[in-house]
Design a protein around this motif. Structure first.
Motif, mmCIF file in Angstrom:
data_model
loop_
_atom_site.group_PDB
_atom_site.id
_atom_site.type_symbol
_atom_site.label_atom_id
_atom_site.label_comp_id
_atom_site.label_asym_id
_atom_site.label_seq_id
_atom_site.Cartn_x
_atom_site.Cartn_y
_atom_site.Cartn_z
ATOM 1 N N TYR A 83 -89.090 -44.876 1.950
ATOM 2 C CA TYR A 83 -89.852 -43.897 1.180
ATOM 3 C C TYR A 83 -90.837 -43.143 2.081
ATOM 4 C CZ TYR A 83 -88.410 -45.684 -3.401
ATOM 5 O OH TYR A 83 -87.700 -46.026 -4.522
ATOM 6 N N GLU B 224 -93.555 -40.144 -1.728
ATOM 7 C CA GLU B 224 -92.652 -40.873 -2.615
ATOM 8 C C GLU B 224 -93.232 -42.225 -2.989
ATOM 9 O OE1 GLU B 224 -88.282 -39.103 -1.304
ATOM 10 O OE2 GLU B 224 -89.155 -40.797 -0.207
ATOM 11 N N LYS C 153 -89.525 -40.975 -6.523
ATOM 12 C CA LYS C 153 -88.509 -39.981 -6.163
ATOM 13 C C LYS C 153 -88.294 -39.006 -7.314
ATOM 14 C CE LYS C 153 -85.796 -43.402 -5.020
ATOM 15 N NZ LYS C 153 -84.681 -44.254 -4.584
#
Length: 345
Positions: free
Chosen positions: A65, A69, A74
């Motif tokens: 990530y 994020e 996401k």
């Protein structure tokens, strides 16, 4: 110390604690705990198949990530609803979801997901997808009676029609530059070159040798032989690359070596043939003569259990990928061949 200073310090500490909690809670997900010793057959027999993992989302292939994020998550759904078709090549896993109506392209090296949705009207119901050596992706649109071609970045390239057919299975012979398409509606295998030019077809409805009844899947081994899952006849038929009948095995029934609702077929590096069966919630392994060697799975949500399995694919390293439809995942197994020699499961 003033009340204002105390309040300011408390607020700052609170903000820091909240942000820390957010970063911890939104950080990269915990690694899924998988069994390390799940094998078939069970000891004391020599194991031949090993469970590797289950893939539910992009996170299960090791997705990393970004900072944003980790905080916000996401901006897309990376899970599966009902995976049906599955294929794998050069560490790229393709999954066709027949409920969300999209193709998930999982790069197992870069550990990233690309999604092909067909929202541009290119396809309606993706039942199967395969990738050729240069990265072009072929998608069988079973509702659109066509095969749609995309580039490696998911950009639309072209499509070609099956003249009223229902394409449900795809396989590529790279050496001959051929695409084999299983058409369940017209009970045939259509063969195209990789640019979509029609070459020939074989099959036709019937139960005699070489005839087909609702073919649901097709695969090609390293010698070029073509294996067709002749589902309505409860058997697998083997053909030459040019469509000449060679052999068959299978019949309807509920004993090992028989089929009730077969869905997918694949071949490993040593020529063993794997067939999924949605009714049995398992897959069976056969030798090249059609003798059953091993069966794996039963109905359930746990590792090694299946719920209406459909597509199956085997990569260059004999890793086995199975679309576990009603468990909304792809399960990964490995064929444990002996080093330096061929051995049956």
């Amino acid at each position: 110390m003033s009340l204002f200073s105390i309040s300011y310090r408390a607020a700052t500490l609170g903000f820091t604690l909240v942000m820390g909690c957010l970063l911890c809670s939104c950080a990269q997900p915990r690694t899924r705990i998988e069994p390390a010793n799940l094998v078939w057959p069970k000891p004391p027999d020599h194991p031949r198949i090993q469970y590797v993992q289950s893939i539910y989302t992009e996170d299960d292939i090791g997705r990393r990530y970004s900072f944003f994020e980790r905080i916000f998550g996401k901006p897309y759904f990376d899970g599966m609803v009902r995976p049906y078709g599955v294929s794998v090549r050069q560490n790229v896993l393709l999954i066709c979801d027949i409920v969300s109506r999209r193709v998930m392209v999982l790069d197992l090296v870069e550990k990233r997901l690309m999604i092909i949705t067909g929202n541009d009207g290119s396809f309606r119901l993706p039942a199967a997808a395969v990738m050729e050596g240069k990265g072009r992706i072929y998608v069988a649109d079973s509702s659109g009676a066509k095969v749609v071609v995309f580039d490696r970045q998911g950009g639309y390239v072209t499509n070609f029609s099956l003249s009223g057919g229902v394409p449900v299975g795809l396989a590529i012979n790279e050496g001959l530059g051929r695409l084999y398409v299983a058409d369940r509606a017209k009970h045939r295998i259509m063969v195209f070159d990789l640019d979509g030019r029609f070459l020939f077809e074989f099959g036709g409805r019937g139960n005699a040798d070489g005839r087909l009844n609702i073919p649901l899947d097709v695969t090609v081994d390293h010698t070029g032989k073509v294996y067709v899952l002749d589902s309505g006849n409860f058997r697998v038929q083997v053909f030459t690359a040019d469509g000449k009948y060679l052999s068959r095995f299978g019949e309807v029934g509920d004993r090992p070596g028989m089929f009730a609702n077969p869905k997918g077929v694949a071949v490993d590096s040593e020529g063993h043939i794997y067939v999924t069966d949605a009714a049995f919630s398992n897959y069976q392994i056969f030798d090249s003569t059609g003798k059953v060697l091993l069966f794996i799975g039963e109905a359930g949500p746990w590792p090694g259990f299946l719920n209406m399995p459909a597509g199956i694919a085997i990569d260059e390293n004999d890793q086995i990928y199975i679309a576990d439809q009603l468990n909304s995942r792809v399960q990964v197994f490995r064929y444990m061949k002996d080093k330096g020699q061929s051995a049956a499961p």
